[in-house]
Design a protein around this motif. Structure first.
Motif, mmCIF file in Angstrom:
data_model
loop_
_atom_site.group_PDB
_atom_site.id
_atom_site.type_symbol
_atom_site.label_atom_id
_atom_site.label_comp_id
_atom_site.label_asym_id
_atom_site.label_seq_id
_atom_site.Cartn_x
_atom_site.Cartn_y
_atom_site.Cartn_z
ATOM 1 N N TRP A 13 0.839 -1.207 0.000
ATOM 2 C CA TRP A 13 0.000 0.000 0.000
ATOM 3 C C TRP A 13 0.869 1.251 0.000
ATOM 4 C CZ3 TRP A 13 -0.446 3.920 3.673
ATOM 5 C CH2 TRP A 13 -1.490 4.828 3.463
ATOM 6 N N GLN A 14 1.929 1.245 0.811
ATOM 7 C CA GLN A 14 2.809 2.405 0.875
ATOM 8 C C GLN A 14 3.510 2.666 -0.457
ATOM 9 O OE1 GLN A 14 5.492 2.308 4.304
ATOM 10 N NE2 GLN A 14 3.970 1.213 5.504
ATOM 11 N N ALA A 15 3.880 1.598 -1.168
ATOM 12 C CA ALA A 15 4.651 1.746 -2.409
ATOM 13 C C ALA A 15 3.782 2.019 -3.628
ATOM 14 C CB ALA A 15 5.474 0.478 -2.647
ATOM 15 N N ALA A 16 2.494 1.683 -3.560
ATOM 16 C CA ALA A 16 1.639 1.731 -4.750
ATOM 17 C C ALA A 16 1.030 3.118 -4.961
ATOM 18 C CB ALA A 16 0.522 0.693 -4.625
ATOM 19 N N LYS A 17 0.578 3.360 -6.198
ATOM 20 C CA LYS A 17 -0.170 4.573 -6.508
ATOM 21 C C LYS A 17 -1.597 4.430 -5.974
ATOM 22 C CE LYS A 17 2.538 5.540 -10.667
ATOM 23 N NZ LYS A 17 2.526 5.681 -12.147
ATOM 24 N N LYS A 18 -2.112 5.519 -5.393
ATOM 25 C CA LYS A 18 -3.396 5.461 -4.715
ATOM 26 C C LYS A 18 -4.400 6.397 -5.383
ATOM 27 C CE LYS A 18 -0.692 4.782 -0.528
ATOM 28 N NZ LYS A 18 0.570 4.914 -1.263
ATOM 29 N N ASP A 19 -5.686 6.128 -5.168
ATOM 30 C CA ASP A 19 -6.711 7.042 -5.666
ATOM 31 C C ASP A 19 -6.888 8.193 -4.674
ATOM 32 O OD1 ASP A 19 -8.270 6.134 -3.560
ATOM 33 O OD2 ASP A 19 -9.626 4.947 -4.805
ATOM 34 N N VAL A 20 -7.869 9.054 -4.902
ATOM 35 C CA VAL A 20 -8.040 10.253 -4.075
ATOM 36 C C VAL A 20 -8.391 9.913 -2.632
ATOM 37 C CG1 VAL A 20 -8.653 11.751 -5.998
ATOM 38 C CG2 VAL A 20 -10.456 10.435 -4.839
ATOM 39 N N ASP A 21 -8.905 8.715 -2.403
ATOM 40 C CA ASP A 21 -9.241 8.295 -1.040
ATOM 41 C C ASP A 21 -8.150 7.440 -0.402
ATOM 42 O OD1 ASP A 21 -11.845 9.511 -0.967
ATOM 43 O OD2 ASP A 21 -12.525 7.933 -2.323
ATOM 44 N N GLY A 22 -7.002 7.356 -1.078
ATOM 45 C CA GLY A 22 -5.896 6.588 -0.521
ATOM 46 C C GLY A 22 -6.016 5.091 -0.700
ATOM 47 N N ASN A 23 -6.864 4.665 -1.632
ATOM 48 C CA ASN A 23 -7.052 3.232 -1.862
ATOM 49 C C ASN A 23 -6.165 2.728 -2.999
ATOM 50 O OD1 ASN A 23 -9.247 2.737 0.054
ATOM 51 N ND2 ASN A 23 -10.480 4.032 -1.300
ATOM 52 N N VAL A 24 -5.736 1.485 -2.873
ATOM 53 C CA VAL A 24 -5.007 0.787 -3.932
ATOM 54 C C VAL A 24 -5.934 -0.305 -4.451
ATOM 55 C CG1 VAL A 24 -2.992 -0.604 -4.512
ATOM 56 C CG2 VAL A 24 -2.786 1.284 -2.874
ATOM 57 N N LEU A 25 -6.446 -0.131 -5.658
ATOM 58 C CA LEU A 25 -7.471 -1.021 -6.203
ATOM 59 C C LEU A 25 -6.955 -1.736 -7.441
ATOM 60 C CD1 LEU A 25 -10.473 1.486 -5.986
ATOM 61 C CD2 LEU A 25 -9.657 -0.079 -4.214
ATOM 62 N N ARG A 26 -7.360 -2.994 -7.589
ATOM 63 C CA ARG A 26 -6.942 -3.772 -8.756
ATOM 64 C C ARG A 26 -8.005 -4.818 -9.065
ATOM 65 N NH1 ARG A 26 -1.741 -4.490 -10.971
ATOM 66 N NH2 ARG A 26 -1.486 -6.385 -12.212
ATOM 67 N N GLY A 27 -8.363 -4.949 -10.335
ATOM 68 C CA GLY A 27 -9.333 -5.947 -10.747
ATOM 69 C C GLY A 27 -10.754 -5.436 -10.657
ATOM 70 N N ARG A 28 -11.721 -6.346 -10.589
ATOM 71 C CA ARG A 28 -13.148 -6.005 -10.534
ATOM 72 C C ARG A 28 -13.505 -5.622 -9.095
ATOM 73 N NH1 ARG A 28 -17.102 -10.175 -12.362
ATOM 74 N NH2 ARG A 28 -18.471 -8.349 -12.490
ATOM 75 N N VAL A 29 -13.371 -4.338 -8.814
ATOM 76 C CA VAL A 29 -13.539 -3.832 -7.455
ATOM 77 C C VAL A 29 -14.492 -2.648 -7.458
ATOM 78 C CG1 VAL A 29 -12.354 -2.650 -5.559
ATOM 79 C CG2 VAL A 29 -11.271 -4.606 -6.666
ATOM 80 N N GLU A 30 -15.398 -2.607 -6.491
ATOM 81 C CA GLU A 30 -16.244 -1.445 -6.248
ATOM 82 C C GLU A 30 -16.184 -1.123 -4.761
ATOM 83 O OE1 GLU A 30 -17.688 0.464 -8.388
ATOM 84 O OE2 GLU A 30 -17.416 -0.789 -10.182
#
Length: 473
Positions: free
Chosen positions: A283-300
């Motif tokens: 999580w620390q190393a990855a790019k995050k969305d505006v809410d600080g989430n790291v998302l991949r695949g079919r996610v809502e």
């Protein structure tokens, strides 16, 4: 022409199963080969990182036998050539470094070797290359150098290094002390006192490292030399001799040499670095969305923040949760506090004691010819999806307890059943009776996919009698 002594020989260490990143990372496909942070695995990123022309020689890859074709396929995918040396058993990093030093000494005795783990994330390519060059310059004086990362926060997931006095005329220091992963309070103290994170990168001349190993762990050097002397070439791989290599005591290179030698030095660097050792570090190393989430695949997600949510295939929804890890695979789901993600390793150990196959094996199992994936199973039957690369060929084999029915869904299949050889196209099928000698191959230029239905009293993978195999299994 530049002398090889001016170059660096990179050694990429591919051991480890990455159990803290379960269920994405498992023994059958460890984290260094998974594309968790983009279009490349961390192994591929490491191989490209040490491809700078005029700096590095052809890399040496130290890997286990079970992942050898994954290594070869991923190198081919990025166009990198390497020496692939196979460890027949895991003996920890000291034996691996000893084998690499012996291998490099035979080919590039005057060059500097830099060992690097295959699972690190470094975005600053220039900073990394410059660090290798600077550490290499000091290593050419006979020092055994490590690269220390200047901490950005009081991490409890990394080991630390204390630098001593400056090595005259360089940016490096004598290595004063190694310490293990600290608790949170101690990590703050280390940060305030200028300690460095232990990156695991070591630069040395082959003879210098072997001399120190001979002083402190002679049995490891003896085992590594014997294993290399008796090594065999198999396809594009160098197989170390198992009988010799397994005689090496199990210990890390830090314990074996770095904490004991008087020649150890450390080069402090400040580029961003992570070993992505658990889901929180990812999580620390990855790019995050505006809410600080790291998302991949079919996610809502809805009203969730600062979380890691990965899904392979199925739709995964998260509502009203912060700072969590949700990893949905086709055969296993992990839900954990991001703060407690280090404990996933303990969970995997528990699964192993309960003999849960998902602890180590993915639902998709990779083979040198492609992969297979279980779709369904029950008493007396199993259904698989089988993918065969162009030119790929399964072993000539037979089964004592099951019959098989193959249906081609894509590509062209060459099917051998006893004395008959059939060429099948889409929607064609073949019957494989119990005890029949058979083989499946892809003679075409596009991937072959089939659905295999197994029926019988036993459908385990150990009911395979290989009579001939193109991959030396």
């Amino acid at each position: 022409m530049i002398s090889p002594s001016a170059y660096i020989v990179p050694v990429i260490m591919c051991g480890g199963s990455g159990s803290r990143l379960w269920p994405a990372s498992r023994t059958s496909m460890p984290k260094q080969f998974i594309k968790l942070l983009g279009d490349l695995s961390t192994f591929q990123a490491a191989a490209l990182r040490v491809s700078a022309p005029g700096v590095f020689l052809r890399p040496i890859i130290l890997a286990g036998n079970d992942v050898r074709f994954i290594v070869a396929d991923q190198l081919a995918e990025i166009g990198v050539e390497a020496h692939i040396v196979l460890e027949p058993v895991r003996r920890d990093s000291a034996a691996a470094v000893a084998a690499a030093a012996c291998y490099a000494a035979e080919r590039y005795p005057d060059a500097v070797v830099v060992t690097l783990p295959a699972d690190h994330v470094i975005e600053d390519q220039f900073g990394f290359v410059q660090a290798c060059q600077k550490a290499g310059e000091v290593a050419r004086t006979g020092a055994i150098m490590t690269i220390g990362i200047r901490p950005t926060h009081p991490a409890t997931s990394y080991g630390y290094i204390k630098a001593g006095t400056c090595i005259q005329g360089t940016d490096a220091f004598r290595l004063d002390r190694f310490v293990e992963k600290p608790d949170a309070e101690t990590a703050v103290t280390y940060l305030n006192e200028g300690y460095l994170w232990n990156s695991g990168y070591i630069a040395f001349q082959p003879d210098a490292m072997l001399a120190e190993l001979e002083t402190y762990e002679p049995d490891i050097v003896e085992a590594a030399r014997a294993a290399l002397a008796r090594a065999k070439t198999d396809l594009d791989f160098v197989r170390l001799d198992m009988g010799a290599f397994q005689q090496a005591p199990k210990t890390s290179i830090d314990y074996a040499v770095m904490e004991r030698t008087s020649k150890a030095g450390v080069l402090p660097v400040a580029f961003a670095w992570s070993d992505v050792g658990n889901w929180d570090l990812l999580w620390q190393a990855a790019k995050k969305d505006v809410d600080g989430n790291v998302l991949r695949g079919r996610v809502e997600i809805l009203e969730a923040s600062n979380s890691v949510v990965h899904s392979e295939g199925m739709l995964t929804a998260v509502v009203g949760l912060d700072d969590v890890v949700v990893i949905a695979q086709q055969d296993a789901v992990l839900v954990a506090s991001r703060e407690k993600s280090e404990q996933v390793k303990d969970l995997v150990a528990l699964l192993r004691t309960k003999k849960q196959p998902e602890a180590d094996n993915h639902i998709r199992m990779y083979r040198p010819w492609g992969w297979y994936q279980r779709i369904d199973f029950g008493p007396r039957f199993q259904v698989k999806r089988i993918y065969v690369k162009p030119g790929g060929c399964l072993s000539l084999q037979k089964h004592y307890h099951r019959a098989e029915h193959w249906i081609v869904v894509k590509g062209t299949a060459e099917v051998t059943v006893d004395e008959k050889v059939l060429v099948l196209h889409e929607n064609a099928a073949a019957q494989i009776p119990i005890g029949s000698v058979h083989r499946l191959a892809n003679p075409g230029r596009i991937p072959l996919e089939i659905i295999e239905v197994q029926v019988g009293s036993y459908t385990g993978e150990d009911d395979i009698v290989r009579l001939e195999d193109s991959y030396g299994r």
